[in-house]
Every structure is written in C-alpha cells, then in structure tokens.
Design a protein around this motif. Structure first.
Motif: not given
Length: 171
Positions: A100-101, A126-130, A137-138, A143-144
């Motif tokens: 993430e960092a 990052m979106a895949r990790l989240l 939602d995050e 990404l959107a």
C-alpha cells in the motif's frame, strides 16, 4: 537485448527475461550508458519475483529506485514504485502495508507528473489490494475517477482491466 528482455518480462517468460536483461545490463553498463536503466531494472525485478527469487527482486527494485535518483529519469518512477508494491504482495510473506505504501507513492508521483496512464496502473494495483481487503467502496472511489478521465484507448489492457474491476466493484 534489453528491449527483448523487457518484452519477455512483460509476457510471462521470466527465466528468459532474467537471462536477457542481466546480459543486456552488463553490456550496457560496460559502455558507461545509464539511460533507461531504471525501467529495465524494474522489469528484471518483476521477472525475479515471478520466479520466486525475492531477494534478487528486492535488490533490483532497490537499484531501480536508486537509478531514478541518480539518472533523474523520473518518467518511470511511478511505475517502479507500483512494481515494488506488486513484489511486496507476491513475496513469500505478502506485506499489504508495504504494498500500500508503494502504491500510494506511485499514485503521488504519477499525479505530480500528470501521468494519467501511470496513475491508472497505480490506481488499479491499489484498488485490487483494497478489494482484497474488503474495502470495495474505497477501491471503486479511487479507481473510477482515474478511469473516467480517459476518452479513448478503451481497447488497451490497462483500461480493459480497470473497467472489469469497476464492473466487479459495482456488482
């Protein structure tokens, strides 16, 4: 040699990539040249990670980050940090906080450079990790807006993957 090795790294031929890029870097350095070194070192790092050679992967990504500072070739800096994040997730002991960092650093650099394609790649990682952490939602909110900035190129791999992830996150 380096370009062919990079192509091998990007197409899943990690063993060939390691051999070709290592040979290419040795030959390249013998001339005193440094241009493009950071990006080829990051390809080499990813190839090592794909082979499970994580010590070598971290050494190469460290060299790539140092090379960015030394050569001032900042055009690839965001993607090098994104690659480091991917390696953190692939490691024998995956480190989501470390990933993430690195992804956050990649996003910061890409935004500062106004490099939308690199921002998309970092946002996608990052979106895949989240998503994997249950933060759907995050992930979507990150990404959107980056995806929606684009007005063309929707047949490219990065935009196809972003669209697929957004569809998954909306489901």
């Amino acid at each position: 040699m380096l370009a062919r090795g990079g192509l091998f790294a990007l197409t899943g031929k990690a063993s060939d990539a390691v051999h070709m890029i290592t040979s290419g870097i040795t030959a390249f350095r013998s001339t005193g040249a440094t241009v493009w070194s950071p990006v080829f070192l990051s390809y080499l790092a990813m190839a090592h990670a794909d082979l499970g050679q994580f010590d070598a992967a971290w050494r190469c990504i460290g060299e790539a980050i140092t090379a960015v500072e030394t050569t001032k070739e900042r055009w690839c800096e965001a993607d090098i940090h994104r690659t480091a994040g991917e390696i953190a997730l692939l490691s024998r002991e995956p480190d989501a906080a470390k990933a993430e960092a690195y992804f956050q650093r990649a996003l910061t650099v890409a935004r500062k450079q106004q490099a939308k394609s690199l921002e998309l790649r970092a946002a996608l990682s990052m979106a895949r990790l989240l998503r994997d952490q249950g933060k759907r939602d995050e992930a979507r909110d990150l990404l959107a807006p980056v995806y929606n900035w684009f007005t063309e190129g929707f047949d490219t791999l990065d935009l196809k993957e972003a669209r697929a992830l957004l569809d998954e996150l909306h489901a």
